[in-house]
Design a protein around this motif. Structure first.
Motif, PDB file in Angstrom:
ATOM      1  N   LYS A  80       0.863  -1.168   0.000  1.00  0.00           N
ATOM      2  CA  LYS A  80       0.000   0.000   0.000  1.00  0.00           C
ATOM      3  C   LYS A  80       0.906   1.227   0.000  1.00  0.00           C
ATOM      4  O   LYS A  80       1.386   1.658   1.043  1.00  0.00           O
ATOM      5  CB  LYS A  80      -0.885   0.000   1.248  1.00  0.00           C
ATOM      6  N   ARG A  82       1.619   4.624   0.301  1.00  0.00           N
ATOM      7  CA  ARG A  82       0.960   5.826   0.792  1.00  0.00           C
ATOM      8  C   ARG A  82       1.658   6.322   2.042  1.00  0.00           C
ATOM      9  O   ARG A  82       2.278   5.549   2.769  1.00  0.00           O
ATOM     10  CB  ARG A  82      -0.509   5.527   1.102  1.00  0.00           C
ATOM     11  N   ARG A 176      -7.036  -2.863   5.532  1.00  0.00           N
ATOM     12  CA  ARG A 176      -5.600  -2.566   5.535  1.00  0.00           C
ATOM     13  C   ARG A 176      -5.290  -1.207   6.166  1.00  0.00           C
ATOM     14  O   ARG A 176      -4.269  -0.589   5.847  1.00  0.00           O
ATOM     15  CB  ARG A 176      -5.047  -2.615   4.095  1.00  0.00           C
ATOM     16  N   GLY A 180       1.175   0.798   5.686  1.00  0.00           N
ATOM     17  CA  GLY A 180       1.581   1.486   4.473  1.00  0.00           C
ATOM     18  C   GLY A 180       3.069   1.401   4.218  1.00  0.00           C
ATOM     19  O   GLY A 180       3.855   1.066   5.109  1.00  0.00           O
TER      20      GLY A 180
END
Length: 325
Positions: A80, A82, A176, A180
């Motif tokens: 992920k 981010r 999730r 990250g």
């Protein structure tokens, strides 16, 4: 310990490898607003860690390797990509700024992939909501009344006591949040926005972290390379007590393990992952800034199979089904 060489002019010469600070005190503020710890919240602020003349120096110094700790059962390699991992989670805003350097050369590691993941304010990990607080499930309310008989014929559950232990657990859902991955910049910095973690039985408040190098950044994520650091980031007791007065943390009735009681924290300060924190001591709910410089060995591999020499693995508290992670 070897003697420090003497220079011809009679002054002591310090080699770079002898200038070792515990986990990043000297550089934690450099490049983080120049004086975050001292000025972020004026007279109402409190800072933890160290605030010394060394922090105001722009000179780079070498660092001890940040301690490797166990990965825990709840890592998900989801890529992920981010910086803001909050999603819809409630809690005290937390800005986490890490600097990753080569502990041998003191050079920043640019384009490294840094993963972080942690539980919610109520102690729940995304991807493992079905397991309850800490991923261990809800403890039974009553004692069994029958006595088991016979010998088990099946294989024991994986992952150690309580279904968690030090082994990886497969996710139970597709959530999730509070997870990250982001890349370090040319100065070795990476910033995440999240919430102050909560707690669950058997563990102090912490954030998990991994650093990956020698891979390739693609549209799909970070591919290849190897993991050069697996560790955990910790919060001092003063900040955790302050957070416990704020909702939703104040509704968390789980017995809390302190930093000193925790079996995973290596008890060596910033070198072991203890964060430098800055926040308004009269109103921590406004937000917390956390910083740390992590010294890593980019040529080495430290992944989920690591167990610190002589150190514990993460196992469930024997008296409950809650799992430490």
């Amino acid at each position: 310990m070897t003697e420090t060489p003497e220079r011809a002019d009679g002054l002591t010469e310090l080699t770079r490898r002898k200038v070792v600070v515990a986990g990043g005190a000297a550089v934690a503020v450099v490049g983080v607003g120049g004086g975050l710890a001292a000025t972020a919240f004026a007279d109402d602020s409190t800072t933890t860690g160290s605030a010394s003349a060394a922090e105001s120096s722009a000179a780079e110094t070498c660092y001890a390797l940040t301690t490797e700790t166990t990965e825990g059962p709840y890592y998900i390699d989801a890529d992920k990509l981010r910086q803001d991992i909050t999603e819809d989670q409630e809690g005290i805003p937390l800005t986490l700024r890490l600097k990753v350097i080569d502990a041998e050369t003191c050079k920043p590691l640019k384009n490294a992939a840094v993963d972080i993941w942690h539980c919610s304010a109520l102690g729940v990990y995304s991807g493992y909501e079905g397991m309850g607080s800490g991923g261990g499930g809800t403890p039974p309310t009553g004692a069994p009344t029958d006595i088991p008989s016979g010998t088990p014929t099946g294989e024991p559950p994986s992952g150690g006591p309580g279904g968690g232990g030090g082994g990886h657990q497969e996710p139970t859902d597709d959530e999730r949040y509070l997870r990250g991955t982001w890349r370090t910049d040319k100065h070795g910095y990476v910033i995440f926005r999240t919430v102050f973690p909560g707690w669950y039985q058997g563990r102090c408040v912490h954030i998990h972290v991994k650093v990956h190098v020698d891979g390739t950044w693609t549209d799909a994520g970070y591919e290849g390379g190897h993991t050069c650091h697996t560790g955990q980031l910790f919060f001092d007791e003063e900040s955790v007590l302050a957070s416990a007065e704020v909702e939703p943390y104040s509704t968390n009735t789980t017995t809390r393990t302190t930093l000193d009681e925790d079996t995973i924290y290596p008890d060596n300060g910033h070198e072991g992952g203890l964060l430098h924190l800055a926040y308004n001591k009269k109103n921590i709910a406004k937000g917390v800034h956390a910083t740390l410089t992590m010294g890593v060995a980019p040529d080495e591999t430290h992944d989920s199979t690591d167990t610190p020499p002589g150190g514990p693995t993460e196992t469930a508290t024997p008296s409950t089904s809650a799992t430490a992670s």
